[in-house]
Enzyme design. Structure first.
Site, short mmCIF file in Angstrom:
data_model
loop_
_atom_site.label_atom_id
_atom_site.label_comp_id
_atom_site.label_asym_id
_atom_site.label_seq_id
_atom_site.Cartn_x
_atom_site.Cartn_y
_atom_site.Cartn_z
N THR A 182 23.79 37.79 -38.40
CA THR A 182 23.87 38.73 -39.51
C THR A 182 24.85 39.86 -39.36
O THR A 182 25.47 40.03 -38.31
CB THR A 182 22.49 39.37 -39.74
OG1 THR A 182 22.46 39.89 -41.05
CG2 THR A 182 22.18 40.44 -38.77
N ALA A 190 31.83 40.66 -45.96
CA ALA A 190 31.69 39.24 -46.26
C ALA A 190 33.03 38.59 -46.59
O ALA A 190 33.22 37.40 -46.36
CB ALA A 190 30.70 39.03 -47.41
N THR A 209 29.22 36.50 -42.08
CA THR A 209 28.57 37.39 -43.04
C THR A 209 28.77 36.82 -44.44
O THR A 209 29.89 36.42 -44.78
CB THR A 209 29.18 38.81 -42.97
OG1 THR A 209 29.11 39.28 -41.62
CG2 THR A 209 28.47 39.77 -43.89
#
Length: 179
Positions: free
Chosen positions: A9, A164, A170
């Site tokens: 994460t 991201a 991510t």
């Protein structure tokens, strides 16, 4: 043969203008394979007065969540005491020392990072980030805080969106909790 590394994460905490937000993406990756897109790595604890997010091995993080929740109950919601006692346990307990995870926790007053070595860190600027995309999220959040009027939750969300677009570990399936 080496075991597969789990990249679990990116989690970001932002404190701004009396509010705090913790955001986490939803991607779980094992080796070069995305195993899950919608993992929830941020949650509310102790009567919704404490936010927590984790990075690292999911099983280890859940063990830490359980220990932290028990400490919050034991110290009747006193987050500072709970994190100090958990950090002590993490350093001294043979089982906990093996956990491969980071925990970010925050309440209305403070935010802390508990590291895999039992360190307890509080930031100078109210911004913390951990996980594979942590450095990207930290940089993006600092820039957004400096150059925009966005709220803590908006900064956390946008910083993770930026992350991201850069970090392969991510994604943009973002969960945000704020106080």
């Amino acid at each position: 043969m080496e075991p597969e590394v789990i990249h679990a994460t990116t989690v970001l905490c932002v404190r701004r203008d009396g509010a705090v937000a913790i955001a986490g993406d939803g991607q779980v990756t094992i080796g070069t394979t995305v195993m899950k897109h919608g993992a929830a790595k941020v949650r509310r604890l102790y009567h919704d007065s404490v936010l927590a997010g984790f990075a690292g091995s999911a099983a280890d993080a859940f063990a830490l969540f359980a220990r932290f929740e028990a400490k919050l109950e034991e110290y009747r919601g006193n987050m500072e005491r709970a994190v100090v006692e958990l950090a002590k346990d993490w350093r001294l307990d043979k089982y906990l020392r093996q956990l491969q995870a980071f925990l970010i926790v925050a309440n209305a007053e403070r935010e802390y990072l508990l590291s895999g070595t039992g360190d307890l860190i509080t930031p100078d600027d109210g911004i913390l980030a951990v996980g594979a995309g942590g450095p990207y999220a930290l940089a993006a959040a600092r820039a957004l805080v400096k150059y925009t009027n966005m709220t803590a939750a908006e900064v956390a969300t946008e910083a993770l969106r930026i992350t991201a677009s850069i970090c392969i570990y991510t994604n943009d399936n973002i969960t945000v909790e704020s106080l």
